[in-house]
Design an enzyme around this catalytic site. Sequence first.
Site, short mmCIF file in Angstrom:
data_model
loop_
_atom_site.label_atom_id
_atom_site.label_comp_id
_atom_site.label_asym_id
_atom_site.label_seq_id
_atom_site.Cartn_x
_atom_site.Cartn_y
_atom_site.Cartn_z
N THR A 9 -95.74 63.82 -89.22
CA THR A 9 -96.61 63.03 -89.80
C THR A 9 -96.50 61.92 -90.45
O THR A 9 -95.19 61.76 -90.77
CB THR A 9 -97.50 64.09 -90.97
OG1 THR A 9 -98.40 63.45 -91.85
CG2 THR A 9 -96.41 64.79 -91.89
N HIS A 10 -97.37 60.92 -90.80
CA HIS A 10 -97.19 59.80 -91.43
C HIS A 10 -96.73 59.83 -93.00
O HIS A 10 -96.36 59.03 -93.56
CB HIS A 10 -98.24 58.89 -91.26
CG HIS A 10 -98.23 58.24 -90.07
ND1 HIS A 10 -98.56 58.68 -88.71
CD2 HIS A 10 -97.82 56.86 -89.33
CE1 HIS A 10 -98.70 58.05 -87.71
NE2 HIS A 10 -98.32 56.94 -88.09
#
Length: 123
Positions: A9-10
Amino acid sequence: MKIGIVIVTHIFDIANGLPKIIKEIAPNVPVTAAGGDAHNQVGTDLDKIVAAIENNEADEVVAFYDFGAARVNLEMASKLTSKTVHLNKLALVEGTYATAALLEVDVPFETIEAQLADLAIHK
């Protein structure tokens, strides 16, 4: 052969929080995560992703990602490891949760893929 889960995930905090939820329902499924860029800011980092795959105790992993660069980096990371990496196109939280629950009760991976196919995001 045990199958693990890798989360990409970012957002650094999501990478730290989502595995906690997963471990509540699937304590025997190996889960590792990579979130944020090299400075834990918004973004992704290829080295973190490779480490998440390599540090997962399973020989085979199902990888979940949020969007964009996470997928591109996962595709590159999968070429830098000897482990089998299945890129999953399910929503990050729901897909990870459902897959982990099914892996926990030893549902064969092919069956999991078939059961969750209708939930895939095709964009």
